[in-house]
Design an enzyme around this catalytic site. Structure first.
Site, PDB file in Angstrom:
ATOM      1  N   ASP A  23       0.880  -1.170   0.000  1.00 16.60           N
ATOM      2  CA  ASP A  23       0.000   0.000   0.000  1.00 16.60           C
ATOM      3  C   ASP A  23       0.915   1.218   0.000  1.00 16.60           C
ATOM      4  O   ASP A  23       1.535   1.535   1.012  1.00 16.60           O
ATOM      5  CB  ASP A  23      -0.896  -0.032   1.252  1.00 16.60           C
ATOM      6  CG  ASP A  23      -1.711   1.253   1.415  1.00 16.60           C
ATOM      7  OD1 ASP A  23      -1.662   2.139   0.529  1.00 16.60           O
ATOM      8  OD2 ASP A  23      -2.413   1.362   2.453  1.00 16.60           O
ATOM      9  N   LYS A  87       2.926  11.217  -3.487  1.00 21.52           N
ATOM     10  CA  LYS A  87       1.919  10.511  -4.283  1.00 21.52           C
ATOM     11  C   LYS A  87       1.006  11.483  -5.028  1.00 21.52           C
ATOM     12  O   LYS A  87       0.511  11.181  -6.113  1.00 21.52           O
ATOM     13  CB  LYS A  87       1.096   9.607  -3.353  1.00 21.52           C
ATOM     14  CG  LYS A  87       0.068   8.735  -4.048  1.00 21.52           C
ATOM     15  CD  LYS A  87      -0.576   7.793  -3.038  1.00 21.52           C
ATOM     16  CE  LYS A  87      -1.674   6.950  -3.640  1.00 21.52           C
ATOM     17  NZ  LYS A  87      -2.232   6.017  -2.623  1.00 21.52           N
ATOM     18  N   GLU A 187      -7.119   0.387  -4.896  1.00 20.49           N
ATOM     19  CA  GLU A 187      -7.214   0.302  -3.436  1.00 20.49           C
ATOM     20  C   GLU A 187      -8.558  -0.268  -2.960  1.00 20.49           C
ATOM     21  O   GLU A 187      -8.579  -1.141  -2.089  1.00 20.49           O
ATOM     22  CB  GLU A 187      -6.928   1.675  -2.810  1.00 20.49           C
ATOM     23  CG  GLU A 187      -5.443   2.031  -2.897  1.00 20.49           C
ATOM     24  CD  GLU A 187      -5.141   3.505  -2.683  1.00 20.49           C
ATOM     25  OE1 GLU A 187      -6.046   4.258  -2.272  1.00 20.49           O
ATOM     26  OE2 GLU A 187      -3.988   3.907  -2.932  1.00 20.49           O
ATOM     27  N   ASP A 211     -12.942   5.373   2.001  1.00 24.92           N
ATOM     28  CA  ASP A 211     -11.519   5.460   2.356  1.00 24.92           C
ATOM     29  C   ASP A 211     -11.159   6.884   2.764  1.00 24.92           C
ATOM     30  O   ASP A 211     -11.116   7.790   1.932  1.00 24.92           O
ATOM     31  CB  ASP A 211     -10.673   5.005   1.153  1.00 24.92           C
ATOM     32  CG  ASP A 211      -9.168   4.954   1.482  1.00 24.92           C
ATOM     33  OD1 ASP A 211      -8.755   5.531   2.509  1.00 24.92           O
ATOM     34  OD2 ASP A 211      -8.428   4.335   0.699  1.00 24.92           O
TER      35      ASP A 211
END
Ligand code: ADP
Ligand code: MG
Length: 614
Positions: A23, A87, A187, A211
Site C-alpha cells: 500500500d 503521491k 485500493e 476510504d
C-alpha cells in the site's frame, strides 16, 4: 488468414518466489505478505515497532535519502529538504497541482520535457517517481529483512481514480526500486479482497468502499462478479482527510486561547492536535499541559468541529451512488478503509448513510489495503486455486513497425484471456508481401526485445502504399498461448504462414528486460520520437514527389523550384539525428505545398460538379 501459435508459458511462469503486497499511501505506506505454508497474513516491519512507514523522504546534505519516521523528525527543522505527499505529484503536470501549491512545504518546479513536475532539493531535482521509489526501497528492505530472502516481485495499490499516467508512474517507481510490479491494484479492490468479498465462485456483490486517509478522501462503488472487480463509480476529495481534522482542532485551540498563536509554531501544536484526535477515538475527553498551556477538548466539541467535513464526505457518497445508478438498498457491503475511519463520528455517519449492519470494520483500517494487496499477491503466486481472479501477461506483446519500432498490441499486465487487434498498411507502392515480426518486451526498439515469431502475409493485391488494410489480431488464452492472425481486409487475402518459435526466457531475464527498459526509457523515447519524425518525413517526401509528377502542368516553374528546394532540405534533415529539425522542415514543406493541395482540391471539386473525370 495467417495464423501462428506460440507457447509463452516458459516466460510467464512465476516462480515460487515471495510476492508482496504494497500500500503506497499518501500519508503512510506498508508492505504485507501471506505465508504460503501457514496462510497467515503479516505486515512486514523488519522488527520495527511501527508497522506503518510514513510516506516522507528527507534528503540530508549529501543527498542521501532517509525515509519514514526518521524523515518525519526532520520536517520542522528542514521543511525544504523533506518531501511528504509525493503521491499527489505522481504523473502530474504543474498545472494539475498549481492551485494547491501552498499545500507543499518544499519546492515544486515545472520541467520543460513532458511537463511533469519535479521537486527541487538543494541543487538536485527529483521526479515524483524517484521519490516514491525511495519509499518502495524502504518497504522492499523491510520485506527482505522480515522474510530473510530477496524480494523482487510486488503488487502495488493505487486509488481507483488514478489515470493511466499515474498508474504508469507507480509502476515505474516500482521498477526503479528494483521491484517487478506484477499488478497495479485498485485500493478499493484490495480492501474488498482483504474482507474476502467476492472471492467465492458465482458470488455477485455490490460494495461501497469508504476510504478516509491522512490527506485524501474517496468513496468507490464496486460491482464484483465472477472474480472481476469493476469500479462503477468513484468520488471524493483529494484535499480532505485526517490533516483537516487535525487543523480543525488546532484552530479551535487557537480561538480559545489567543496567546497560543504567539507561543508555538504550527508544527508542535499540530502534533498535539493529532494526538488529541486519536485519543478521542476511544475516550470522551482529552487534556494535556503543553508547555504551560492547558489544551483540552471533549468528544462533543470535537464532533461539532468536524461536522462540516463529514458533511462533505456524505455529499460525495451521494454523488457516487447517483453516478453508479444505485439505490442504498442495493449495497451489500461497506468496507471502511484509512486511519481516519477510526473516528467514531465518521463511522456513525457512514453507518447511517448506508446501513449499520453492512459496515465492515473488523480489519485495521490502516492495514486493510496492504493486506488485500497481499491476498492478490498470493493469488498471483499460485498459492490459491479456489479463487477466480484472472492472471496477467507479464510482458507486452506486439509487432515490429517501420524503423524497427515495437508496436504493442497487448500491453503488459493485461488480464488474460484477452484479444486485441490493430490495423496496419503498406509503406511501398505495389507491395504484395508483408513480414509480421512478433515481439515480447517493454523496449521501444524491437532489437532490444525478444522475438517470438515471424511470418509473411503473401498475396496482397498490388495497391498504392497506404491503401491495403492489414489487420493483425493477437489472441492470448488463459494458459498464456498466443495466437496471431493477419489478414488484408479489402481483398480478404488468406495465407499459410511459416512459424519460427524462439526459446523461452528465465525469470531473471524477464526482470532484466524490465530493469533495462527503465534504465533506457529516456534514450528509447528519444529514438522513438526521431524514428516517428523520420517516418512522417518519408511519407511526406513520397507524396510530394507524386504530387510534382502528377501535376507537372499545373505548377509554375518557380513554384516547382521552391518545393524541390524544400524537399531537399527535408531529405537532408532526415539523414541527421535532430528530431525537432525534421519536424520543422516537415512544417516548412507543408506550408509551401498547402496552397497547391487546396487549389487541386478546388479543381477536383469543381470538375466533379461539372460531372467530369480528372
Ligand atoms: P493514507 O491512505 O493517506 O496514507 P492512512 O490510511 O494511513 O493514510 O491514514 C492516516 C490518517 O489516519 C492520519 O491523518 C492519522 O492521523 C489518522 N489516524 C490514525 N489513527 C487514528 C485514530 N486512532 N483516530 C483518528 N485518526 C487516526
Ligand atoms: Mg490509503
Amino acid at each position: 488468414m495467417a495464423k501462428i501459435s506460440i507457447d509463452l508459458n516458459e516466460a510467464t511462469i512465476i516462480k515460487k518466489e515471495p510476492i508482496v503486497g504494497i500500500d503506497l499511501g499518501t500519508t503512510n505506506s506498508l508492505v504485507a505478505h501471506i505465508d504460503p505454508e501457514s496462510g497467515d497474513t503479516v505486515i512486514l516491519s523488519a522488527g520495527n515497532k511501527d508497522l506503518l512507514v510514513p510516506s516522507v523522504v528527507h534528503f540530508d546534505n549529501e543527498d542521501r535519502a532517509v525515509v519514514g519516521n526518521a524523515a518525519v523528525n526532520m520536517l520542522s527543522a528542514h521543511p525544504e529538504r523533506t518531501i511528504y505527499s509525493a503521491k499527489r505529484l505522481m504523473g502530474r503536470s504543474y498545472s494539475d497541482i498549481q492551485d494547491h501549491s501552498a499545500f507543499f512545504g518544499y519546492k515544486i518546479i515545472e520541467t520543460d520535457e513532458e511537463e511533469l513536475v519535479k521537486v527541487q532539493v538543494g541543487d538536485r531535482f527529483y521526479s515524483p517517481i524517484e521519490l516514491s521509489a525511495e519509499i518502495l526501497k524502504e518497504l522492499k528492505y523491510r520485506a527482505e529483512n522480515s522474510l530473510g530472502q530477496s524480494v523482487r516481485k510486488a503488487v502495488i495499490t493505487v486509488p481507483a481514480y488514478f489515470n493511466d499516467n499515474q498508474r504508469q508512474a507507480t509502476r515505474d517507481a516500482g521498477k526503479l526500486a528494483g521491484l517487478d510490479v506484477l499488478r497495479i491494484l485498485n485500493e478499493p479492490t484490495a480492501a474488498s479482497l482483504a474482507y474476502g468479498i467476492g472471492m467465492q465462485e458465482a458470488e455477485a456483490k455490490t460494495v461501497a468502499v469508504f476510504d478516509l486517509g491522512g490527506g485524501t478522501f474517496d468513496v468507490s462503488i464496486l460491482r464484483i462478479e465472477d472474480g472481476v472487480y469493476d469500479v462503477m463509480a468513484t468520488n471524493g476529495d483529494t484535499y480532505l482527510g485526517g490533516d483537516d481534522i487535525d487543523r480543525a482542532i488546532l484552530n479551535y485551540w487557537r480561538a480559545e486561547d489567543p496567546k497560543l498563536a504567539e507561543a508555538f509554531d504550527d508544527h508542535s501544536l499540530r502534533l498535539q492536535a493529532e494526538t488529541a484526535k486519536k485519543h478521542l477515538s476511544i475516550h470522551d475527553q482529552f487534556s494535556v499541559m503543553h508547555e504551560g498551556h492547558d489544551l483540552q477538548i471533549d468528544r462533543d466539541t470535537f464532533e461539532s468541529l468536524i461536522e462540516p467535513l463529514v458533511e462533505r464526505m456524505m455529499g460525495s457518497c451521494k454523488v457516487a451512488m447517483k453516478d453508479a445508478g444505485l439505490d442504498i438498498s442495493q449495497i451489500d457491503e461497506v468496507a471502511m478503509v484509512g486511519g481516519s475511519t477510526r473516528v467514531p463520528f465518521v463511522r456513525e455517519r457512514v453507518g447511517q448513510f448506508f446501513s449499520e449492519s453492512h459496515l465492515n470494520t473488523e480489519i485495521d483500517p490502516d492495514q486493510v489495503v496492504a493486506l488485500g494487496a497481499a491476498v492478490e499477491a498470493d493469488i498471483l503466486a499460485g498459492n490459491r486455486t479456489d479463487t477466480l481472479l484472472l492472471d496477467v501477461t507479464p510482458l507486452s506483446l506486439g509487432i515490429e513497425t517501420m524503423g524497427g519500432l515495437m508496436d504493442v498490441i497487448i500491453p503488459r499486465n493485461t488480464n488474460i484471456p484477452t484479444n486485441a487487434a490493430k490495423s496496419y498498411t503498406t509503406s511501398v507502392d505495389g507491395q504484395v508481401n508483408l513480414k509480421v515480426n512478433v515481439f515480447q518486451g517493454e523496449r521501444d526498439l524491437v532489437s532490444e526485445n525478444r522475438k517470438l515469431a515471424e511470418f509473411d502475409l503473401r498475396g496482397i493485391p498490388a495497391m498504392p502504399a497506404g491503401l491495403p488494410k492489414i489487420q493483425v489480431s493477437f489472441m492470448l488464452d488463459a494458459d498464456g498461448i498466443l495466437r496471431v492472425e493477419a489478414s488484408e481486409t479489402r481483398s480478404g487475402v488468406k495465407q499459410e504462414i511459416s512459424v519460427k518459435p524462439q526459446y523461452g526466457l528465465s525469470d531473471e531475464a524477464v526482470e532484466n528486460m524490465l530493469l533495462e527498459s527503465l534504465k533506457n526509457a529516456e534514450g528509447d523515447m528519444r529514438f522513438r520520437a526521431l524514428t516517428e519524425a523520420r517516418n512522417e518525413a518519408n511519407n511526406l517526401i513520397l507524396s510530394a514527389e507524386k504530387f510534382l509528377e502528377h501535376h507537372a502542368d499545373d505548377i509554375e516553374p518557380s513554384e516547382r523550384e521552391s518545393i524541390v528546394v524544400q524537399l531537399n532540405r527535408l531529405r537532408t534533415s532526415v539523414a541527421g539525428e535532430d528530431k525537432d529539425l525534421i519536424l520543422a522542415e516537415i512544417e516548412n514543406l507543408n506550408d509551401i505545398t498547402r496552397p497547391f493541395a487546396e487549389q487541386m482540391m478546388d479543381k477536383a471539386v469543381s470538375a466533379a460538379l461539372k460531372g467530369k473525370n480528372i
